[in-house]
Design an enzyme around this catalytic site. Structure first.
Site, PDB file in Angstrom:
ATOM      1  N   LEU A 244      15.214  56.113  15.201  1.00  0.00           N
ATOM      2  CA  LEU A 244      15.231  54.927  14.182  1.00  0.00           C
ATOM      3  C   LEU A 244      13.885  54.480  13.358  1.00  0.00           C
ATOM      4  O   LEU A 244      13.367  54.072  13.600  1.00  0.00           O
ATOM      5  CB  LEU A 244      16.517  53.250  14.463  1.00  0.00           C
ATOM      6  CG  LEU A 244      16.075  52.651  13.323  1.00  0.00           C
ATOM      7  CD1 LEU A 244      16.803  53.697  12.558  1.00  0.00           C
ATOM      8  CD2 LEU A 244      15.915  51.083  13.316  1.00  0.00           C
ATOM      9  N   ASP A 245      14.517  55.807  12.147  1.00  0.00           N
ATOM     10  CA  ASP A 245      12.924  55.488  11.264  1.00  0.00           C
ATOM     11  C   ASP A 245      11.533  56.126  11.582  1.00  0.00           C
ATOM     12  O   ASP A 245      10.117  55.710  11.455  1.00  0.00           O
ATOM     13  CB  ASP A 245      12.640  53.898  10.728  1.00  0.00           C
ATOM     14  CG  ASP A 245      13.634  52.549   9.625  1.00  0.00           C
ATOM     15  OD1 ASP A 245      14.423  53.678   9.463  1.00  0.00           O
ATOM     16  OD2 ASP A 245      13.896  52.349  10.070  1.00  0.00           O
ATOM     17  N   GLU A 246      11.840  57.168  12.315  1.00  0.00           N
ATOM     18  CA  GLU A 246      10.776  58.254  13.153  1.00  0.00           C
ATOM     19  C   GLU A 246      10.817  59.481  12.981  1.00  0.00           C
ATOM     20  O   GLU A 246      10.148  59.553  13.099  1.00  0.00           O
ATOM     21  CB  GLU A 246      10.836  58.113  14.181  1.00  0.00           C
ATOM     22  CG  GLU A 246      11.291  56.273  15.408  1.00  0.00           C
ATOM     23  CD  GLU A 246       8.832  56.225  15.317  1.00  0.00           C
ATOM     24  OE1 GLU A 246       8.383  56.856  15.049  1.00  0.00           O
ATOM     25  OE2 GLU A 246       9.019  54.997  15.689  1.00  0.00           O
TER      26      GLU A 246
END
Length: 301
Positions: A244-246
């Protein structure tokens, strides 16, 4: 006895034949860095009457990879160029793509309730030559259905609940296949894609996160930023991965704020940052200006 005059049939003169129009192609590639790459690519293009109109390259000493983006005008067709590129790509171990410059990329936009990013992309497609062809808008709510209709885009309502998430993702997969989608844009789509879907669409899904990653991940980033008393808020557009969000970051932008701004002020300012950040990332991707370098990107602007 009278003389007889004979007329020889005219011999076609190639100089009288109309010139074949040139097509402008964009070639983007990456490979392990070593001497001779630019020479080999330029020589191959020159051998096929290619006139290079734009060229950018970068060697990353950290990854040991070389990246190149070339625009070339030539009368050679795709099959001819791909056949000529094959041996060069094999020699240097290249990953590459070849496309016509400016060809609109078939795009599916996923939304929830926030309208600003969708409005901006549809406006830029229609009026500002954004090189995308939005073939559909899909939302887990119906809030933006009328907006999609205003721009003449089919809207697909795909509700998502914890119990129907697998079914919803199956429908999304079907849409990608049915519409021959090349790019998926999460325009404030407030759902997390599964690891399997992220892997299957790797490098083809762009998200806009309403904070300056890697800070303030997850939910309510503006509230998190306000709580920390930040002096800059930002937005990050990145490729989606299972983490997530990486995912690899394509573009970021910021807006200066101070102690007088409430959370609602940050949200309003942030929406403007989000839409322009996402628009730049989508444009650069559609123009084949973004190349993956592990968990990073190389962006030829």
């Amino acid at each position: 006895m009278g003389s007889v005059t004979t007329t020889e049939p005219a011999v076609p003169d190639d100089r009288d034949a109309p010139a074949q129009p040139a097509t402008e192609w964009v070639l983007a590639l990456s490979c392990p860095d070593r001497p001779g790459i630019v020479h080999a690519v330029a020589g191959m293009l020159a051998a096929h009457d290619g006139n290079i109109t734009e060229s950018q390259q970068f060697g990353d000493p950290a990854s040991g990879l070389f990246f190149m983006r070339v625009q070339v005008a030539t009368t050679a067709g795709r099959a001819e160029l791909e056949a000529a590129l094959g041996p060069v790509a094999a020699e240097f171990g290249m990953t590459w793509s070849l496309d016509v410059v400016g060809r609109p990329m078939r795009t599916l936009i996923l939304v929830s309730r926030a309208a600003h990013c969708l409005v901006d992309l549809l406006y830029r497609e229609r009026y500002q030559d954004m090189p995308i062809d939005v073939v559909g808008v899909a939302g887990n709510h119906r809030d933006l259905q009328d907006l999609a209709a205003f721009y003449g885009k089919p809207f697909h309502h795909i509700p998502v609940t914890p119990d129907t998430k697998a079914v919803a993702e199956s429908r999304l997969r079907d849409l990608v296949d049915e519409l021959d989608v090349e790019l998926v844009v999460l325009a404030r789509y407030m759902q997390i894609l599964s690891d399997d879907l992220c892997r299957d669409l790797a490098g083809r899904v762009i998200n806009i996160h309403h904070s300056f990653l890697p800070s303030f991940k997850g939910a309510r980033p503006y509230a998190q930023a306000h709580d920390r008393g930040v002096k800059l808020i930002g937005a990050t557009s990145h490729y989606v991965t299972g983490d997530l969000d990486e995912g690899p970051i394509i573009e970021q932008d910021v807006e200066r704020v101070d102690h007088s701004h409430a959370v609602a002020d940050l949200v309003a300012l942030g929406e403007d940052v989000e839409r322009r950040t996402l628009a730049r990332a989508v444009r650069w991707h559609a123009e084949h200006r973004v190349l993956l370098d592990g968990h990073r990107t190389v962006v030829f602007r």
